[in-house]
Design an enzyme around this catalytic site. Sequence first.
Site: not given
Length: 480
Positions: A89, A159-160, A201, A206, A262, A295
Site C-alpha cells: 500500500y 485506494n478507496e 464496496d 459501486r 482485498e 487481506y
Amino acid sequence: MQLRSLVSAFVLSAGLAQAASSSNSSTPSITVKGNAFFNSESGQRFYIRGVDYQPGGSSNLTDPLADASICDRDVPVLKDLGINTIRVYTVDNSQDHTHCMNLLQDNGIYLILDVNTPTSAISRFDPACSYNSDYLQNVFATIDAFADYSNVLGFFAGNEVINSVNTTNTATYVKAVVRDMKKYIKARKYRQIPVGYSAADIVGNRQLAAEYFNCGDDADARIDMFGVNDYSWCGESSLVVSGYALKMKLYEDYSVPVFLSEFGCNQVKSSRPFTEIEAIYSTQMSSVFSGGLVYEYSNETNNYGLVQINGDKVTKLTDFENLKNEYGKVSDPRGDGGYSTSYNYSTCPEYEKNVWEANNTLPEMPSAASVYFKSGAGSPMGTGIATQQSCDSKDDDEDDEDTSSSSSVSSSSESSSSTSKVSSSSSSSSSASISETSLVKSAASATSSSQSSSKSKGAAGVTKIPLVFRAFAELYNLIL
Ligand SMILES: *[C@@H]1O[C@H](CO)[C@@H](O)[C@H](O)[C@H]1NC(C)=O
Ligand SMILES: *[C@@H]1O[C@H](CO)[C@@H](O)[C@H](O)[C@H]1NC(C)=O
Ligand SMILES: *[C@@H]1O[C@H](CO)[C@@H](O)[C@H](O)[C@H]1NC(C)=O
Ligand SMILES: *[C@@H]1O[C@H](CO)[C@@H](O)[C@H](O)[C@H]1NC(C)=O
Ligand SMILES: *[C@@H]1O[C@H](CO)[C@@H](O)[C@H](O)[C@H]1NC(C)=O
Ligand SMILES: *[C@@H]1O[C@H](CO)[C@@H](O)[C@H](O)[C@H]1NC(C)=O
C-alpha cells in the site's frame, strides 16, 4: 465524452531513453488483453493469487520492500503459502528496493503497488488542491523507482478514495491521476504497466465508480485494471449467499480485468476457512474475475492477519494453514477461463448531485508537472513529503463518527521512522488509518448481505475512533 490529451506532445518529444527493463524468466511481465491478464512469455492466462502485504500496518508504517531483513524474513513464508502476487500500500520511493524486488522475482512473486503515502494522496476534503505538481512528482518518482522490475504487475492510482456516498467528487481527480500516470509511463518509454484503481464496496456507487473509471473516449484516462475490495464472502458461504453472483452480473461485460484487491471477511467464529478460494478460481467466476488478494499477511490491530510477527519471528496462524490448504487444492481454470476481448469500455455516468458528483471533463494536469515528462521525476522525496500543505483542511472540526457501538480496537499511536519524519499531526494520521481500516473492514463484513455494507457502520464490530484520528483518516485518504 471528449477528455483532454494535453500532454501527448511530451510523449513524442521525450528524448531520453530508459534503461532496458530487467527481465527475469521467473517473472515475465504481465500484460492485459481484454478482461484478463496474461503472462507475456508463456501466453498463459494469469490469475492473481495474492495477499495484501504491509507488515507493521499503519501504526508502524514501514516500506517492507526497502529492508532486506523484512523481505528475507517474509518472502519464504509467502512462497510457502503458494501465492504469486503481493499488494503493497505504501513505499518510500527514496529507498533502494533492489534486494527485495529480486528476491520476489526469484520466487515468482509479482507486485501491485499503490503509489500514495499518508501525506501524498488525493484528499477527500480538498481533492482539487491535493491534485498538485508536488503530489504528481511523488507519484512519478515512485513509478521511476519500480518500472524497471518485470514483476511489477501494476500500479494503483488510489485506494478507496471514494469511501462513502459523499466522496464521489474525488473520482474526477483520481481519474486525472490515472491519466497522468499512464501518459507518464508512455512518455518515459517504460513498458506498458497497467494502472488501476482499488474500489471500496459502497452500495450507492459501486457500479457508477466502475463505469466512471473505465469510460470515455480518451484511452489514457481509462483504467487498465479494476480492483474491488470486497468482504462479502464470510466463512462457509456460496456464490449466491455471499453476493458474489451479483458481482459477477455487475462486471460481466466490463472491458478490463477485474479482481478482488482485498478479500477475507473475518466475521467468523474462529479462523477463516477461505472457502471462497474455490469459487474465485472456478470457471464460474473466471470469465469475469482474475483472482484476488487476501487481506492481509501480518496480523495487525484489526485482526486480519495470516501470520503473527514478532521481531524476526513469523508464526503462521490457523488462517495461514487454511488458506495454504485451499490454494493447494484449487488450481487455475484450464485454458483461457472464458475471458473476452469483445467488451467495450463503459458509458460515462452523468453528474448527479448527491449520487455521482464526478466530472466527465477532467482537470488539466498542473502545468508545473509537465517537466517530469521530459526529464523524469527527479529526486524521490520519500515518505516525509506532505503535498497537501497548502490545502484547506477541515480536520480538527470534523466529526463524522456516525456510530459508536461495540468498540473494541483502539488505535495505537506509535510512530515509525518513516512517519516520524513528518509533523506530529501527520503521525497521528498514520494511526488513523488503522482505525479507518477497522471501520471499513468491519463495515463491509459485519453484514451478511453484500448489499448493505455502507449502511452497516452501526453493526457489531465497528471501531470507535477518536475523532481527531477519524478526521485525519478522512482528510488524508490513508492506506489499507
Ligand atoms: C517498526 O518496524 C520496524 C521495521 O520492521 C521495526 O524495526 C520496529 O521495531 C517497529 N517498531 C515498532 C514500535 O513496532
Ligand atoms: C532472476 O533475477 C535474480 C536477481 O537478479 C537472479 O538471481 C535470478 O537468477 C533470476 N532468475 C532467473 C530464472 O533468471
Ligand atoms: C492479532 O492481533 C490482535 C491485536 O494485537 C490480537 O488481539 C489478536 O489476538 C491477534 N490474533 C492472533 C490470531 O494472534
Ligand atoms: C464503444 O463505446 C463508445 C461510446 O459508447 C462508442 O463511441 C464506440 O463506437 C464503441 N466502440 C465499439 C468498438 O463498439
Ligand atoms: C467540470 O469541469 C469543468 C472543467 O474543469 C468545469 O468547468 C465544470 O464546472 C465542472 N462541472 C462540475 C459539475 O463540477
Ligand atoms: C461525508 O459525510 C459524513 C457524514 O455526514 C461527514 O461526516 C463527512 O465529513 C463527509 N465527508 C466529506 C468529504 O465531505
